[in-house]
Design an enzyme around this catalytic site. Structure first.
Site, PDB file in Angstrom:
ATOM      1  N   ASP A  21     -12.606  44.069 -56.696  1.00 53.89           N
ATOM      2  CA  ASP A  21     -11.928  42.639 -57.062  1.00 53.89           C
ATOM      3  C   ASP A  21     -13.153  41.741 -56.342  1.00 53.89           C
ATOM      4  O   ASP A  21     -13.463  40.741 -56.936  1.00 53.89           O
ATOM      5  CB  ASP A  21     -10.717  42.326 -56.101  1.00 53.89           C
ATOM      6  CG  ASP A  21      -9.445  42.855 -56.873  1.00 53.89           C
ATOM      7  OD1 ASP A  21      -9.532  42.629 -58.115  1.00 53.89           O
ATOM      8  OD2 ASP A  21      -8.797  43.433 -56.298  1.00 53.89           O
ATOM      9  N   HIS A  28      -7.416  49.492 -63.082  1.00 56.32           N
ATOM     10  CA  HIS A  28      -6.348  50.539 -62.314  1.00 56.32           C
ATOM     11  C   HIS A  28      -6.004  51.741 -63.129  1.00 56.32           C
ATOM     12  O   HIS A  28      -5.808  52.737 -62.577  1.00 56.32           O
ATOM     13  CB  HIS A  28      -5.277  49.795 -61.789  1.00 56.32           C
ATOM     14  CG  HIS A  28      -5.421  48.832 -60.587  1.00 56.32           C
ATOM     15  ND1 HIS A  28      -5.487  47.519 -60.590  1.00 56.32           N
ATOM     16  CD2 HIS A  28      -5.543  49.035 -59.159  1.00 56.32           C
ATOM     17  CE1 HIS A  28      -6.066  47.257 -59.482  1.00 56.32           C
ATOM     18  NE2 HIS A  28      -5.776  48.418 -58.512  1.00 56.32           N
ATOM     19  N   GLU A  80     -11.598  40.958 -50.369  1.00 60.15           N
ATOM     20  CA  GLU A  80     -11.766  40.801 -51.887  1.00 60.15           C
ATOM     21  C   GLU A  80     -11.779  39.480 -52.529  1.00 60.15           C
ATOM     22  O   GLU A  80     -11.954  39.718 -53.828  1.00 60.15           O
ATOM     23  CB  GLU A  80     -10.804  41.986 -52.494  1.00 60.15           C
ATOM     24  CG  GLU A  80      -9.473  41.854 -52.029  1.00 60.15           C
ATOM     25  CD  GLU A  80      -8.439  42.946 -52.584  1.00 60.15           C
ATOM     26  OE1 GLU A  80      -8.766  43.857 -53.307  1.00 60.15           O
ATOM     27  OE2 GLU A  80      -7.044  42.887 -52.232  1.00 60.15           O
TER      28      GLU A  80
HETATM   29  C1  PEP Z   1     -10.537  46.701 -54.472  1.00 64.48           C
HETATM   30  O1  PEP Z   1     -10.072  45.722 -55.077  1.00 64.48           O
HETATM   31  O2  PEP Z   1     -11.572  47.085 -54.368  1.00 64.48           O
HETATM   32  C2  PEP Z   1      -9.421  47.513 -54.124  1.00 64.48           C
HETATM   33  C3  PEP Z   1      -9.480  48.615 -53.288  1.00 64.48           C
HETATM   34  O3  PEP Z   1      -8.062  47.329 -54.369  1.00 64.48           O
HETATM   35  P1  PEP Z   1      -7.677  47.714 -55.886  1.00 64.48           P
HETATM   36  O4  PEP Z   1      -8.516  48.218 -56.718  1.00 64.48           O
HETATM   37  O5  PEP Z   1      -6.237  48.198 -55.699  1.00 64.48           O
HETATM   38  O6  PEP Z   1      -7.461  45.982 -56.511  1.00 64.48           O
HETATM   39 MG    MG Z   2      -8.444  44.850 -54.834  1.00 60.87          MG
END
Ligand code: PEP
Ligand code: MG
Length: 584
Positions: free
Chosen positions: A455, A189, A431
């Site tokens: 994920d 993130h 995910e």
């Molecule tokens: C993902 O997991 O691809 C997603 C869009 O959510 P995040 O990146 O916030 O976990």
């Molecule tokens: Mg995610």
């Protein structure tokens, strides 16, 4: 020259500011003996202010959320009244003649060293509480007019071991040109926030904090993942050229702004944007995205000193819905846990946070907070086209439970005659592999699917998305990942619902090409990637993409898929020597 993991594109050249740990704003400053009392008074004033704020937060949470959720704040207040807590910092100021921020930092480090050596989970948790309290006090010291930390220049490149998503969200874009970290992954993130703030970044550069010194000239190439420390004139010259080319490339993409995202054989692909902050709506509109495909709401919670209440959330959602109207906004409920934490939202320490109490699991364990967010989203739905989405759904029962809660909140709003969109679409993120495998069943309960490949990849190949040492396994082209995506797309279409991909995979040209071939209806990417993704869509044919996907699904190894898809894209883009910018 060092090679790391590309985290956020762009080339920047500037002086380094090296920080040895993640305490971004804390520098050690010597004070004269005559200033000791004033420094201690400053500390006491900040502690008092923190106490007043904590009492107010406790009352607010008690009132808006519940007594259990407010309990942690009673513990904070007790700690703030404990002379042992600030007494140690006072002693350090007096005996070592240093500023109170650094004294607090030293107290914390002692606690951390102590708790690292013990296994008692209660004490570990207590040390985390102390950490977040010290953060609050430091913030209060800052707002009380603390002298700014001495930095090498107006603009600089941060070099650090690690930066949290919250540290990144806090960066001042006017001074931080880019950053490099020793740990991290392309879909952590921290990297995602850097892309949304358009701050070039490279992560996973081993040992960089000991290779570069504050003041060294540094080049970051965020697209290739390259960092150069103290370049020779030849390299410096060539990167200055590269930088110009990058800026020109971005400018050229503007030609795609008004054009539709449609393949040469007229297959429509919906192109929407991922956002973390309400302020990004400007960039979403500027790049003419067809909607917001993912609003990661946890970021409006992340740099606050307490949990945003219903009104504050409602205001943010309403503003976004109104600005985007008539285009839709997909609001995802809180995804805290994993690599995102809130200082005021207590989660017991976990051995494997990504496999623990995260996302919808955490919301289910804190129903008051979950309901409050659902209420705010539903109320905002009266002001635009809002869709709601749940993250990290693992089993069918979670959808049943979440939908039941939505129904309860809807009934309550109706009783109170509060307006909301009664036919609001409610989707789920796919995910987790169990959800992908069961997608045919889950599709009967959801209005849409959004595949979170960031994920889905990490859980499929069991490699932490933020761990550079296993990044060789974290490969979106792993055939297992592609087969799961195909399964999800087929299940969605059989049930008559749409499926999007909102993971970072959607913004890499060769991967977007494959995703379209795998049957994905919508790609949701960061606002800065909308136009480059549109360029790919407008230059490929759907028929070729389908063939490419068929080829990929028959392969055993990611490397073979990579070579094949890159060769196909080269063939598509090169001979035409033109970009499809015709209006047709
Ligand atoms: C993902 O997991 O691809 C997603 C869009 O959510 P995040 O990146 O916030 O976990
Ligand atoms: Mg995610």
């Amino acid at each position: 020259m060092y090679k790391g993991i590309p985290a956020s594109p762009g080339i920047v050249i500037g002086p380094a500011h090296v920080i040895s740990n993640k305490a971004l704003a804390i520098s050690r400053e010597t004070i004269p003996a005559s200033k000791v009392e004033a420094e201690i008074a400053r500390l006491k004033a900040a502690v008092d202010r923190t106490k007043i704020e904590t009492i107010a937060t406790k009352e607010k949470i008690e009132h808006e959320v519940g007594k259990t959720e407010a309990e942690i704040f009673s513990a904070y207040i007790l700690l703030l009244q404990d002379p042992m807590f600030t007494g140690k910092a006072e002693e350090i100021i007096r005996t070592q003649l240093i500023n109170c921020e650094y004294a607090l930092h030293m107290v914390l480090q002692n606690y951390a060293e102590f708790t690292n050596r013990i296994s008692d989970s209660y004490l570990k948790e207590r040390s985390r509480d102390i950490g977040s309290l010290a953060d609050k006090i430091i913030r209060n010291l800052e707002s009380a007019g603390r002298k700014e930390v001495k930095l090498p220049a107006d603009k600089y490149i941060i070099i650090a071991n690690d930066l949290s998503p919250a540290d990144t969200a806090d960066m001042d874009k006017n001074s931080v040109m880019g950053f490099v970290t020793e740990v991290g992954g392309a879909t952590s993130h921290t990297a995602i926030v850097a892309r949304s703030m358009e701050i070039p970044a490279v992560v996973g550069v081993r040992d960089i904090t000991s290779q570069a010194k504050t003041g060294d000239l540094v080049i970051i190439d965020g697209e290739k993942g390259i960092v150069v420390v103290n370049p020779n004139p030849k390299i410096l010259g060539s990167y200055k050229e590269e930088r110009k080319k990058f800026i020109l490339k971005m400018r050229m993409l503007k030609r795609f702004k008004k054009l539709e995202a449609i393949t040469v054989d007229k297959h429509k692909v919906e192109l929407s944007a991922n956002i973390e902050f309400p302020e990004e709506i400007g960039a979403v509109l500027e790049n003419n995205a067809e909607g917001v495909g993912l609003f990661r709401t946890e970021f409006i919670f992340i740099n606050k000193s307490n949990l945003p209440g219903e009104e504050e959330q409602f205001d943010a959602y309403k503003m976004i819905a109104m600005k985007m109207s008539p285009k839709s906004v997909t609001i995802r409920t809180l995804d805290i846990g994993g690599d995102k934490f809130l200082p005021y939202f207590k989660i017991a320490p976990e051995q494997n946070p990504f496999l623990g109490l995260r996302a919808i699991r955490l919301s289910m364990a804190n129903l008051n907070i979950f309901k409050l967010q659902i209420r705010a989203i539903l109320r905002a739905s009266a002001f635009g086209k809002i869709k709601m989405m749940f993250p990290m759904v693992t089993i069918s029962e979670e959808i049943d439970e979440a939908l039941k809660i939505v129904d309860e909140v809807k009934a309550e709003l109706k009783r109170k005659e509060v307006k909301f969109d009664e036919s609001i679409k409610i989707g789920i993120m796919i995910e987790v592999p169990s959800a992908a495998i069961m997608a045919d069943e889950l599709a009967k309960k959801a209005d849409f699917f959004s595949i979170g490949t960031n994920d889905l990849i990490q859980y499929t190949v069991a490699a932490d998305r933020g761990n550079e040492t296993v990044s060789y396994l974290y490969n979106p082209l792993n055939p297992a990942v592609l087969r799961l995506i195909r399964m999800v797309a087929n299940s969605a279409h059989k049930a008559g619902i749409r499926v999007s991909v909102c993971g970072e995979m959607a913004s890499a040209p060769h991967l977007a090409y494959l995703l379209i071939g795998l049957g994905i209806d919508e790609l949701s990417v960061s606002p800065s990637s909308i136009l480059s993704t549109k360029k790919i869509v407008r230059n490929i044919s759907f028929r070729d993409a389908l063939e490419e996907a068929e080829f990929a699904l028959k392969q055993e190894k990611a490397a073979v898929i990579y070579d094949h898809v890159m060769a196909s894209l080269d063939k598509i883009l090169m001979p035409r020597k033109k970009e499809n910018v015709d209006e047709s």
